[in-house]
Design a protein around this motif. Structure first.
Motif, PDB file in Angstrom:
ATOM      1  N   VAL A 160       0.839  -1.194   0.000  1.00 30.08           N
ATOM      2  CA  VAL A 160       0.000   0.000   0.000  1.00 30.08           C
ATOM      3  C   VAL A 160       0.879   1.251   0.000  1.00 30.08           C
ATOM      4  O   VAL A 160       0.695   2.176  -0.807  1.00 30.08           O
ATOM      5  CB  VAL A 160      -0.950  -0.007   1.223  1.00 30.08           C
ATOM      6  N   HIS A 205      -8.141   1.423  -8.078  1.00 26.42           N
ATOM      7  CA  HIS A 205      -6.991   1.894  -7.313  1.00 26.42           C
ATOM      8  C   HIS A 205      -5.786   1.065  -7.735  1.00 26.42           C
ATOM      9  O   HIS A 205      -5.943  -0.037  -8.296  1.00 26.42           O
ATOM     10  CB  HIS A 205      -7.238   1.801  -5.793  1.00 26.42           C
ATOM     11  N   SER A 207      -2.823  -1.463  -7.987  1.00 24.33           N
ATOM     12  CA  SER A 207      -2.499  -2.759  -7.378  1.00 24.33           C
ATOM     13  C   SER A 207      -1.499  -3.476  -8.270  1.00 24.33           C
ATOM     14  O   SER A 207      -1.408  -3.195  -9.464  1.00 24.33           O
ATOM     15  CB  SER A 207      -3.760  -3.618  -7.220  1.00 24.33           C
ATOM     16  N   GLN A 209       0.039  -7.407  -9.167  1.00 23.51           N
ATOM     17  CA  GLN A 209       0.030  -8.845  -8.955  1.00 23.51           C
ATOM     18  C   GLN A 209       1.257  -9.438  -9.659  1.00 23.51           C
ATOM     19  O   GLN A 209       1.340  -9.384 -10.890  1.00 23.51           O
ATOM     20  CB  GLN A 209      -1.226  -9.430  -9.563  1.00 23.51           C
TER      21      GLN A 209
END
Ligand code: NG1
Length: 392
Positions: A160, A205, A207, A209
């Motif tokens: 975050v 938002h 992110s 992966q």
């Protein structure tokens, strides 16, 4: 004060002793060892080109070449002195990093009047080659300023905070460099995972992966010989493409592309006027290809993955008009030598291509590109602050 910015070149393998050398060079110039050592990797984008500023997903890889910074608190100057010293093209990116660090510290109420720093930058990442050396430099400067300025660098597993920091650096870089890119480069540099590609989404938002890159796949990077530096006409063309994406988003009633184009896809671009139709066809197609490429990567299917890379290149050449004859030639040579897929990587108009091939084909692919200073890029971990003492 910025002591020096050492530009890397394309040839040779990454130097494993870089960390120790940067520390030694700092000590040689300053007569004292550095207190901080930072590494910020560059990136190769596998697919998802010219879409991050539309808020659409991308699939870059942080690579094992980086901008390094060694630093120690300065005796007298402060952060503002560093900013006043910034003038040249590369110092502008360092300035962006220092500014990002200030932005980052301010809301937390942490002091921003720290004593400033002497910083030595070094790059083993080819500069202005479309491998994001500018953002790596901005990220390195940010981490150095955080470490020296009394803040702390968010831990690699604090996704975050790192994603938020990437967006702060991207904003600062836009301010310093005058380009209107998305946050792909800074995010890749801060969020890299060894052995993995990074599936980055920005909407709703940010992110990331990580997707493992199969062990027998190789990423061969080769340079077109033309700098991809986003100054002058390259910057004008880049910003023009972003403005066109904004226009397309407005046409669909979606507001600035960076926030909303992703949310209106897929729609038909048939009614778009003039050149916007082509631009939209690229953006829309690239969004689909990126989605499918992630699936092909997970399925460890180099044939399908390569096909999508080739389609991406054709689209960037014909619809987005950011390739060059030399980039096209290198792509064709790599494919002729057995690569599964190849495409320009980064903003285009110069810079590098990336070819994906299986280990057995790497020698032939490298040979086919031998006048373009090829190297094999390996997926690396994201930016970090290290203890200089460890590098001895
Ligand atoms: P490079 O290749 O580093 O100039 C630029 C933008 C990216 C992205 C790509 C195209 C910056 C710092 N970088 O990358 O955000 O838009 O072009 O996909 O503006």
């Amino acid at each position: 004060m910025v002591l020096a910015v050492n530009a890397g070149n394309l040839s040779g393998a990454p130097d494993m002793t870089t960390a120790a050398e940067v520390c030694r060079e700092f000590e040689h110039r300053r007569g004292r060892p550095p207190a901080v050592l930072v590494r910020a990797p560059g990136r190769v984008n596998l697919i998802g080109e010219h879409v991050d500023y539309c808020g659409l997903p991308v699939l870059p890889v942080a690579i094992d070449r980086a901008v390094w910074a060694a630093a120690a608190p300065a005796v007298r100057p402060c952060v503002d002195t560093m900013l006043r010293g910034a003038g040249s093209e590369w110092e502008r990116y360092a300035e962006a990093g220092f500014r990002a660090a200030r932005e980052w510290l301010r809301p937390a109420g942490e002091p921003t009047s720290a004593a400033g720093a002497d910083v030595l930058f070094h790059s083993d990442l080819p500069v202005a080659a479309g491998l994001s050396s500018s953002s790596a430099l901005a990220v390195a400067a940010t981490l150095v300023a955080l470490e020296v300025g009394g803040g702390s660098v968010p831990a690699p597993d604090d996704a975050v905070a790192r994603l938020r920091l990437a967006s702060v650096v991207a904003e600062a870089e836009r301010g310093s460099a005058g380009t209107r890119g998305g946050a792909m480069d800074q995010t890749a540099s801060l969020m890299g995972v060894a052995g993995h590609a990074l599936h980055i989404r920005f909407v709703p938002h940010a992110s990331v992966q990580p997707v493992p890159l199969p062990e027998n796949w190789r990423l061969v990077v080769a340079w077109s010989g033309k700098s991809a530096r986003k100054g002058g006409s390259a910057r004008r063309v880049f910003n023009e493409r972003v403005a066109q994406a904004d226009e397309i988003a407005r046409y669909f009633g979606a507001g600035p592309a960076a926030n909303a184009l992703g949310s209106v896809l897929p729609v038909s671009g048939a009614k778009l006027p003039g050149v916007l139709k082509k631009r939209f066809a690229h953006i829309n197609g690239e969004a689909r290809r990126t989605h499918e490429a992630v699936a092909a990567l997970r399925a460890r299917d180099p044939g399908r993955f390569g096909e999508l890379l080739n389609q991406s290149h054709a689209s960037l050449r014909d619809l987005y008009e950011v390739s060059t004859p030399r980039l096209d030639e290198l792509v064709n040579r790599a494919l002729g030598a057995g690569a599964s897929g190849a495409r320009l990587t980064g903003a285009g108009l110069g810079g590098c291509i990336v070819a994906v091939c299986e280990a057995g084909a790497v020698r032939r692919v490298m040979q086919s590109l031998e006048d373009a200073e090829p190297f094999v890029a390996r997926p690396a971990a994201g930016a970090e602050a290290r203890s200089p003492a460890r590098e001895g």
